[in-house]
Design a protein around this motif. Sequence first.
Motif, PDB file in Angstrom:
ATOM      1  N   GLN A  34      40.490  43.118  47.716  1.00  0.00           N
ATOM      2  CA  GLN A  34      41.669  42.259  47.661  1.00  0.00           C
ATOM      3  C   GLN A  34      42.254  42.181  46.267  1.00  0.00           C
ATOM      4  O   GLN A  34      41.574  42.412  45.277  1.00  0.00           O
ATOM      5  N   LEU A  35      43.560  41.922  46.220  1.00  0.00           N
ATOM      6  CA  LEU A  35      44.264  41.704  44.955  1.00  0.00           C
ATOM      7  C   LEU A  35      45.078  40.432  45.126  1.00  0.00           C
ATOM      8  O   LEU A  35      45.540  40.141  46.229  1.00  0.00           O
ATOM      9  N   SER A  36      45.255  39.685  44.046  1.00  0.00           N
ATOM     10  CA  SER A  36      45.940  38.401  44.181  1.00  0.00           C
ATOM     11  C   SER A  36      47.459  38.560  44.148  1.00  0.00           C
ATOM     12  O   SER A  36      48.007  39.260  43.290  1.00  0.00           O
ATOM     13  N   SER A  37      48.123  37.845  45.064  1.00  0.00           N
ATOM     14  CA  SER A  37      49.589  37.931  45.132  1.00  0.00           C
ATOM     15  C   SER A  37      50.245  37.312  43.897  1.00  0.00           C
ATOM     16  O   SER A  37      51.427  37.493  43.677  1.00  0.00           O
ATOM     17  N   ARG A  38      49.462  36.595  43.067  1.00  0.00           N
ATOM     18  CA  ARG A  38      50.105  36.060  41.863  1.00  0.00           C
ATOM     19  C   ARG A  38      50.561  37.175  40.927  1.00  0.00           C
ATOM     20  O   ARG A  38      51.422  36.972  40.080  1.00  0.00           O
ATOM     21  N   ASN A 170      55.890  28.026  48.936  1.00  0.00           N
ATOM     22  CA  ASN A 170      54.931  28.554  47.960  1.00  0.00           C
ATOM     23  C   ASN A 170      53.505  28.094  48.280  1.00  0.00           C
ATOM     24  O   ASN A 170      52.542  28.805  47.985  1.00  0.00           O
ATOM     25  N   ILE A 171      53.389  26.925  48.890  1.00  0.00           N
ATOM     26  CA  ILE A 171      52.060  26.425  49.271  1.00  0.00           C
ATOM     27  C   ILE A 171      51.374  27.407  50.228  1.00  0.00           C
ATOM     28  O   ILE A 171      50.153  27.539  50.254  1.00  0.00           O
ATOM     29  N   GLY A 172      52.194  28.141  51.005  1.00  0.00           N
ATOM     30  CA  GLY A 172      51.668  29.080  51.992  1.00  0.00           C
ATOM     31  C   GLY A 172      50.863  30.216  51.384  1.00  0.00           C
ATOM     32  O   GLY A 172      50.018  30.808  52.048  1.00  0.00           O
ATOM     33  N   ASN A 173      51.120  30.526  50.107  1.00  0.00           N
ATOM     34  CA  ASN A 173      50.407  31.639  49.485  1.00  0.00           C
ATOM     35  C   ASN A 173      49.005  31.261  49.004  1.00  0.00           C
ATOM     36  O   ASN A 173      48.241  32.116  48.572  1.00  0.00           O
ATOM     37  N   ALA A 285      41.689  48.962  53.644  1.00  0.00           N
ATOM     38  CA  ALA A 285      42.846  48.132  53.271  1.00  0.00           C
ATOM     39  C   ALA A 285      42.527  47.195  52.113  1.00  0.00           C
ATOM     40  O   ALA A 285      41.399  46.720  51.977  1.00  0.00           O
ATOM     41  N   ILE A 286      43.530  46.948  51.275  1.00  0.00           N
ATOM     42  CA  ILE A 286      43.446  45.900  50.250  1.00  0.00           C
ATOM     43  C   ILE A 286      44.275  44.717  50.758  1.00  0.00           C
ATOM     44  O   ILE A 286      45.465  44.880  51.060  1.00  0.00           O
ATOM     45  N   HIS A 287      43.663  43.556  50.872  1.00  0.00           N
ATOM     46  CA  HIS A 287      44.428  42.360  51.255  1.00  0.00           C
ATOM     47  C   HIS A 287      45.185  41.894  50.009  1.00  0.00           C
ATOM     48  O   HIS A 287      44.587  41.621  48.975  1.00  0.00           O
ATOM     49  N   THR A 288      46.512  41.799  50.109  1.00  0.00           N
ATOM     50  CA  THR A 288      47.305  41.455  48.924  1.00  0.00           C
ATOM     51  C   THR A 288      47.968  40.080  49.003  1.00  0.00           C
ATOM     52  O   THR A 288      48.350  39.531  47.983  1.00  0.00           O
ATOM     53  N   GLU A 289      48.166  39.557  50.232  1.00  0.00           N
ATOM     54  CA  GLU A 289      48.858  38.271  50.308  1.00  0.00           C
ATOM     55  C   GLU A 289      48.602  37.581  51.642  1.00  0.00           C
ATOM     56  O   GLU A 289      48.542  38.227  52.674  1.00  0.00           O
TER      57      GLU A 289
END
Length: 328
Positions: A34-38, A170-173, A285-289
């Motif tokens: 995973q990678l952070s959506s930030r 934005n809270i959804g992320n 897969a990499i989960h990104t968001e």
Amino acid sequence: PNTLIDLSRKTDGSQDRAEFAKDVAEGLGQSPKQLSSRYFYDAKGSRLFQQIMALPEYYLTRAEYSLMQQHRSAMVSAFAADGFFHLVDLGAGDAMKTNLLLQELVKQEKPFDYVPMDISGSAMQELGKDLRQEHPEMHVRAVVAEYITGLKWLEQHLNERKVVLFLGSNIGNFEREEGQDFICQIRQHLQPGDLFMLGVDLRKDPGTILAAYNDASGITAAFNMNLLERINRELGGNFDLNGFKHYALYDPQLGVMKSFLVSQRDQEVYLEATQERYSFTAWEAIHTESSHKYTLPQTTEMGRLAGFEFVTSYLDEEGGFADMLFKA
Ligand code: AVI
């Protein structure tokens, strides 16, 4: 009366890169990856996100804009009921929606200053410039910071009245627990009587939600893929962009939209910044968001658990998006 405070850099600029490298190494080293959506929001990512907000499929921005247009007078009356306040806008971006409130506040001659905060330095610079032109009299203090650092700003203004906006879903992320935790942290930075307005994307037809994150023109795919481009640019990575594809899916039971980057073959990627290789098997897969969608009761409960009193909810005409007003 227009300042820009940059809290994003610590002692020197290279630390930001070191932190990015550490997070990427950690995320690509684990299973599932995973990678952070930030990390989506560098200058290019912020530009792509602006394009997303204008997409026909991405209903969120239009829905919140229209509900704010409809309810702005009531919102402003609630915000300004007790005199001067800091209007703190967490994750302000281009402030397209907040601008409706700013116009209304100016029209009603309410005393306030505006404190937009965003992780994107380029977005805050542009917003500062736009506001100088549009509202030269307005006192704007743009803060470049991640959310938690931004909240520290609130500590320095503890006894001054504050209205905190956290709009745009934005809270959804945040994952569910992290989102709850963040709302608790906001509450801890406020005093009784301060207000908090939370923008949430509500549960709706799964097809509508999925299309918003899987648009026909491929802008969302480019936005997701920019994460790999950014790793290449900033961390000396050698991701082959043709070797990965954007994949999005919605889980209607959990109410969560998930985005991935899927490796289309066995491949290895090298990062200069970490001097490590990361291997991908075909279709790994990499989960990104994650983008969580909430029900109205879930949202009021989140506020209540954080110690807020629920004041009211403002909905758009289709009932798909809500700005929830809470009092500390
Ligand atoms: C910023 N955030 C609320 C957007 C969302 O809807 O989760 C980011 C986004 N990702 C893909 N499209 C938009």
